[in-house]
Write an enzyme that holds these catalytic residues in place. Structure first.
Site, PDB file in Angstrom:
ATOM      1  N   GLU A 109       0.675  -1.203  -0.007  1.00 21.11           N
ATOM      2  CA  GLU A 109      -0.029  -0.080  -0.116  1.00 21.11           C
ATOM      3  C   GLU A 109       0.881   1.457   0.053  1.00 21.11           C
ATOM      4  O   GLU A 109       0.500   2.142   0.887  1.00 21.11           O
ATOM      5  CB  GLU A 109      -0.888  -0.080   1.177  1.00 21.11           C
ATOM      6  CG  GLU A 109      -2.012  -0.970   1.018  1.00 21.11           C
ATOM      7  CD  GLU A 109      -3.125  -0.671   2.125  1.00 21.11           C
ATOM      8  OE1 GLU A 109      -2.908  -0.260   3.367  1.00 21.11           O
ATOM      9  OE2 GLU A 109      -4.406  -1.345   2.019  1.00 21.11           O
ATOM     10  N   GLU A 152      -6.201  -7.729  -0.969  1.00 21.53           N
ATOM     11  CA  GLU A 152      -6.766  -7.769   0.501  1.00 21.53           C
ATOM     12  C   GLU A 152      -8.179  -7.556   0.531  1.00 21.53           C
ATOM     13  O   GLU A 152      -8.810  -6.578   0.314  1.00 21.53           O
ATOM     14  CB  GLU A 152      -5.946  -6.748   1.435  1.00 21.53           C
ATOM     15  CG  GLU A 152      -4.509  -7.037   1.725  1.00 21.53           C
ATOM     16  CD  GLU A 152      -3.961  -6.100   2.697  1.00 21.53           C
ATOM     17  OE1 GLU A 152      -4.776  -5.347   3.399  1.00 21.53           O
ATOM     18  OE2 GLU A 152      -2.694  -5.798   2.692  1.00 21.53           O
TER      19      GLU A 152
HETATM   20  C1  GLA Z   1      -3.839  -2.765   5.008  1.00 27.42           C
HETATM   21  C2  GLA Z   1      -2.568  -3.192   5.146  1.00 27.42           C
HETATM   22  C3  GLA Z   1      -2.536  -4.632   5.882  1.00 27.42           C
HETATM   23  C4  GLA Z   1      -3.288  -4.639   6.995  1.00 27.42           C
HETATM   24  C5  GLA Z   1      -4.809  -4.088   6.955  1.00 27.42           C
HETATM   25  C6  GLA Z   1      -5.700  -3.813   8.024  1.00 27.42           C
HETATM   26  O1  GLA Z   1      -4.691  -3.186   4.118  1.00 27.42           O
HETATM   27  O2  GLA Z   1      -1.824  -3.449   3.842  1.00 27.42           O
HETATM   28  O3  GLA Z   1      -1.247  -4.904   6.111  1.00 27.42           O
HETATM   29  O4  GLA Z   1      -2.803  -3.564   8.099  1.00 27.42           O
HETATM   30  O5  GLA Z   1      -4.815  -2.865   6.278  1.00 27.42           O
HETATM   31  O6  GLA Z   1      -5.767  -5.161   8.714  1.00 27.42           O
END
Ligand code: GLA
Length: 585
Positions: free
Chosen positions: A159, A235
């Site tokens: 991210e 995700e």
């Molecule tokens: C983001 C991050 C993950 C985690 C999620 C929340 O997507 O990439 O590593 O922190 O948020 O659980």
């Protein structure tokens, strides 16, 4: 040629059409004796792939030392077990992983240097990453698909578009994988937001997205960003994590399953975050810090498909049904919940005071941070003399990192918390020359946003009624070895806080259990030397998960470090987890 390739709207694996139906499972959050059980359950739910992050800070705790690859960190073994189960693997080696993990996985020896621009093409950062990858990649190469292993894709950063826009840095990482022999497909992942996607992606590298709802809208944003290529939700948030003092987040299984159906119906590939969350054992949890510091709890249950103890929850069944509509799921029985230990009471009759166990002090004019003491997790004890007596105000410039217990001549005088932005504490000093002790707990390193690496311990000078306090003894208290704790029967030791408490209990057949601590306030728990993690009556979680493999037939040992005090001299091992009052999102 990588095993996994892309077409104008999907993936090919070894030239055949393929859809990634993956779930996240962090090996470092699951007892290693339980890895094969969790992987088997992933396959039986219909997953064809499992995804894991790789936590740099634990694999390379010492910048000049070797890579740590044993026990909970034996990633090669985990990858071998995944291959044996017939699962493909997605790897997310960071270097930043977020993941509610201490410091987002960045090592403290790096984040402790305020001059280094983290997650950027600052050569001091990329140089450290390169040295880490020089150690990591030889361990991973045999597990890549090119060598017959299960790894079909590798993520670049995490991210990144939510953090920076240094595309030279992202390119450096992609090149670092390629130059170390990674032929497999590379991808980035970013929140489904045009600006994030613009900053966090790289030409020639698959762009994936992260989201938990608004499936069509999120996929459309990804499609706007990349006119061609597979749609991949790297995700898909099917639950969420909890903070101390907050609710236990849950997501309705039918709602999450309906969104999974939308994703799969749209032809997208998916990685469920999380398939199985596991536990932030020991001192491994991270924290958020937006307007206030909010540390993550010990459980990483995440309301995932498999519960924290590995039992199929409501989502397991709902997801399996959805997946069966889009792909074949194994024609084998759905796993039953695992056995649990019968409820067991533990009498804690051994005691030992904490303070005498503090390590040799470093003398300093003003208190040193834990980072300056060369210690990142656990506690630090600071001791000095108060020159004047009477009522007055202790002022801790810059606050505390993260929670401080103050004692005057051994008597508890109050608590300061970073969560509340505390910097002052009124105290009564009984006499000039009284001893001031401050026990500071690191509650977990920030894992998201600009405050990653924020220091721990006492963060600046301390004064009493405007007079600077000097000549501090700063003692590290990492609590990484309890062998030296001199337990004595409770009746033979003075009642002190904080204190260790020890008890033994008998087990016939080891099985999972949940440690309930009614009457206890806040501290740490170990079973047979295995550090279960932090407990706190602030909640939401009221029990700590005890994995069956840490127990043994016969006599077992429970040790608690209680910081405040207890109204009970016993603890309970129960057969049911209690993660606290739920809040549905
Ligand atoms: C983001 C991050 C993950 C985690 C999620 C929340 O997507 O990439 O590593 O922190 O948020 O659980």
């Amino acid at each position: 040629m990588p095993a996994l390739t892309t077409t104008s709207d999907g993936f090919l694996l070894h030239g055949e059409p393929f859809r990634i139906i993956s779930g996240a499972l962090h090996y470092f959050r699951v007892h290693p004796d339980l890895w094969s059980d969790r992987l088997r359950k992933a396959r039986l739910m219909g997953l064809n792939t499992v995804e894991t992050y790789i936590p740099w800070n634990h694999h390379q705790p010492d910048p000049d030392g070797p890579l740590v690859l044993d026990g909970l960190l034996d990633l090669p073994r985990f990858l071998g077990l995944a291959r044996d189960e017939g699962l493909h693997m997605l790897l997310r080696p960071g270097p930043f992983i977020c993941a509610e993990w201490d410091g987002g996985g960045l090592p403290d020896w790096l984040t402790g240097d305020p001059d280094i621009r983290l997650r950027s093409s600052d050569p001091r950062f990329t140089g450290a990453v390169d040295r880490y990858f020089d150690l990591l990649l030889p361990a991973l190469r045999p597990h890549l698909a090119a060598a017959g292993g299960p790894v079909i894709a590798v993520q670049v950063e995490n991210e990144y578009g939510a953090y920076g826009d240094d595309s030279a840095y992202l390119k450096h990482l992609a090149d670092a994988f390629r130059s170390r022999g990674v032929e497999e497909l590379l991808f980035t992942c970013d929140q489904a937001d045009p600006e994030h996607l613009a900053s966090g992606t790289l030409p020639g590298v698959l762009a994936a997205s992260t989201f938990g709802s608004r499936v069509e809208q999120s996929l459309a944003r990804l499609r706007e960003h990349r006119r061609e290529g597979p749609l991949f939700c790297a995700e898909f948030w099917i639950g969420w994590f909890d903070h101390w003092g907050g609710p236990h987040h849950v997501r309705d299984a039918a709602d999450a399953a309906a969104d999974l159906d939308r994703l799969l119906s749209a032809g997208a590939s998916v990685n469920l975050y999380m398939f199985h969350g596991g536990t932030n054992f020991g001192f491994t949890n991270g924290a958020n810090h937006k307007h206030a510091y909010t540390p993550t709890i010990t459980s990483y249950d995440y309301d995932a498909a498999l519960t924290e103890c590995g039992d199929p929850g409501p989502k397991y069944h709902a997801f399996r049904e959805v997946i069966a509509r889009h792909a074949s799921v194994p024609d084998e029985p759905v796993p039953a919940p695992g056995p649990k230990l019968p409820p067991t009471e533990v009498e804690l009759s051994g005691r030992a005071a904490l303070m005498p166990l503090a390590g040799a002090p470093v003398r300093a004019d003003v208190p040193l941070t834990m980072d300056a003491l060369g210690q990142r997790t656990g506690y630090a004890l600071y001791r000095t003399t108060l020159p004047a007596g009477g009522d007055g105000l202790l002022h801790f410039a810059g606050g505390v990192g993260d929670r401080a217990l103050v004692f005057v001549d051994g008597a508890p005088a109050g608590v300061l918390e970073r969560e509340r932005h505390d910097e002052t504490l009124p105290v009564r000093v009984p006499r000039p020359g009284a001893t001031l002790e401050v026990l500071v707990e690191n509650m977990g390193g920030v894992n998201y946003g600009p405050r990653i690496g924020a220091p721990k311990g006492l963060l600046g000078p301390v004064s009493f009624d405007g007079t600077a306090l000097r000549d501090w003894d700063c003692h590290p208290l990492p609590l990484d070895d309890l062998d030296a704790v001199p337990f004595a029967p409770a009746g033979e030791t003075a009642v002190t806080v904080p204190a260790f408490h020890r008890g033994t209990f008998e087990v016939d057949a080891p099985a999972d259990a949940f440690l309930a601590l009614p009457g206890w306030t806040k501290g740490q728990a170990w079973v047979n030397g295995f550090h279960l993690g932090r407990y706190w009556n602030r909640g939401p979680q009221r029990t700590l998960y005890v994995p069956g493999p840490v127990l043994r037939p016969g006599s077992n040992e429970l040790v608690l470090l209680e910081l405040h005090g207890t109204t009970a001299a016993r603890a309970q091992l129960t057969d049911t987890p209690d993660l606290g009052p739920e809040n549905t999102w």
